[in-house]
Design an enzyme around this catalytic site. Sequence first.
Site, PDB file in Angstrom:
ATOM      1  NE  ARG A  65      -4.088   1.825   2.225  1.00 19.92           N
ATOM      2  CZ  ARG A  65      -4.466   2.574   3.254  1.00 19.92           C
ATOM      3  NH1 ARG A  65      -3.856   2.442   4.421  1.00 19.92           N
ATOM      4  NH2 ARG A  65      -5.440   3.438   3.133  1.00 19.92           N
ATOM      5  CG  HIS A  69      -1.638   5.314  -0.167  1.00 23.62           C
ATOM      6  ND1 HIS A  69      -2.351   5.774   0.915  1.00 23.62           N
ATOM      7  CD2 HIS A  69      -2.450   4.421  -0.781  1.00 23.62           C
ATOM      8  CE1 HIS A  69      -3.540   5.179   0.964  1.00 23.62           C
ATOM      9  NE2 HIS A  69      -3.611   4.339  -0.052  1.00 23.62           N
ATOM     10  CG  ASP A  70       5.946   7.174  -3.426  1.00 25.82           C
ATOM     11  OD1 ASP A  70       5.879   8.422  -3.312  1.00 25.82           O
ATOM     12  OD2 ASP A  70       6.929   6.591  -3.936  1.00 25.82           O
ATOM     13  CB  VAL A  73       0.543  11.560  -3.825  1.00 27.47           C
ATOM     14  CG1 VAL A  73       0.655  13.009  -3.404  1.00 27.47           C
ATOM     15  CG2 VAL A  73      -0.722  10.923  -3.261  1.00 27.47           C
ATOM     16  N   GLY A  75       3.531  11.035  -8.436  1.00 26.66           N
ATOM     17  CA  GLY A  75       4.427  10.005  -8.961  1.00 26.66           C
ATOM     18  C   GLY A  75       5.215   9.270  -7.889  1.00 26.66           C
ATOM     19  CG  ASP A  77       7.617  11.795  -5.419  1.00 27.63           C
ATOM     20  OD1 ASP A  77       6.934  11.093  -4.638  1.00 27.63           O
ATOM     21  OD2 ASP A  77       7.339  12.979  -5.664  1.00 27.63           O
ATOM     22  CG  ASN A  97      -1.409   8.754   3.222  1.00 22.78           C
ATOM     23  OD1 ASN A  97      -1.883   7.795   2.621  1.00 22.78           O
ATOM     24  ND2 ASN A  97      -0.712   9.710   2.619  1.00 22.78           N
ATOM     25  CG  HIS A 196      -8.417  -3.803  -1.032  1.00 25.94           C
ATOM     26  ND1 HIS A 196      -9.437  -2.890  -1.026  1.00 25.94           N
ATOM     27  CD2 HIS A 196      -7.279  -3.066  -0.908  1.00 25.94           C
ATOM     28  CE1 HIS A 196      -8.948  -1.657  -0.918  1.00 25.94           C
ATOM     29  NE2 HIS A 196      -7.636  -1.739  -0.851  1.00 25.94           N
ATOM     30  CG  ASP A 249      -6.191 -16.093  -2.221  1.00 27.02           C
ATOM     31  OD1 ASP A 249      -6.632 -14.929  -2.051  1.00 27.02           O
ATOM     32  OD2 ASP A 249      -6.467 -17.037  -1.449  1.00 27.02           O
TER      33      ASP A 249
END
Length: 321
Positions: A65, A69-70, A73, A75, A77, A97, A196, A249
């Site tokens: 995750r 999340h990086d 936002v 790209g 980075d 976050n 998920h 799976d």
Amino acid sequence: MAVHSLHHSNMIFCFSAFLLLFRGASAQLSSNYYATKCPRALSTIRTAVNNAVVKEHRMGASLLRLHFHDCFVNGCDASVLLDDTSSFTGEKTAGPNADSLRGFEVIDTIKSQMESICPGVVSCADILAVAARDSVVALGGPSWTVQLGRRDSTTASFTAANSEIPSPGMDLSDLLVGFSNKGFSAEEMVALSGAHTTGQARCVIFRERINKEANINSTFAASLKSNCPSTGGDDNLAPLDATTPVIFDNAYFKNLVNKKGLLHSDQQLFNGGSTDSQVTTYSNNPATFRADFANAMVKIGNLSPLTGSSGQIRADCRKIN
Ligand code: HEM
Ligand SMILES: *[C@@H]1O[C@H](CO)[C@@H](O)[C@H](O)[C@H]1NC(C)=O
């Protein structure tokens, strides 16, 4: 003359379009980036991720995750890793976050190992990309070749973290817009949502669904209420995939077909709309899901990386040099 210049501008247009596509697709990343610069980087990251996942299976989900999340936002980075200071607000306290992202200590451990074997060489953004892949593999999921050579930002965006990461209350149409804004098709969005199949969510996120929604199996909803009362217990956790919580799976898709999606946004993928058929396909064909997930993860990793002389290689992932 008119015809000639039209033709000419068309050619220029095609060429620029080609350049744009090419940049978007690869942006100078390469899979062998550290082969000579830091030959032990990838094996060292894999060992650290495996150790962390053996210690706590959920860590595999948390590291996956973090990369998502990086990248969504500004790209991939490593902007998500920057700590707030008295003069700097990063992304960690943004809605999607705060009190939710985890795994920062594992990234710190890996970063200090990188700095001791190859100081100043391996970016935090690349560590996130490799750790996400190794986490999925550690939980039994598919592997993919990680493109490398990203550099780390000197900025972060609290505002973009709030606006660009899809939220669990969204309906299918808004989820599709959110992913389309980042260049992902509906099919890729469904594949990526299969993440998920592992990890957990807080009661505060799914309380409304288990109490008010109709497209949920009532036995499943009732079983969740014992640990997620109508008031209090906001931080109590439930697995996103109750069937096989720590195995990567296709059970997530089987759950959706059975109206056992935990989040409102999860069940939106199978609620009588355009993505139902793909959910059914994945619920019956684990190999198709694995292949599509791996391809879409490569694409997440290619979102606007900093390369060349842009950004920096942070010495500490939590702060700019
Ligand atoms: C489709 C839109 C998505 C929405 C609305 C969404 C939303 C959420 C929410 C609300 C949680 C629980 C947070 C909490 O309760 O603290 C969560 C957990 C998680 N998400 Fe997503 N997510 C989406 C897509 C993705 C994608 C594309 C990935 C990765 C490729 C991903 C990976 C995960 C993982 C692994 C967890 C569990 C983390 C842990 O246990 O630490 N999600 N997501
Ligand atoms: C709901 O799930 C339970 C098992 O968890 C199952 O026995 C039941 O048949 C399901 N209900 C419906 C309406 O599908």
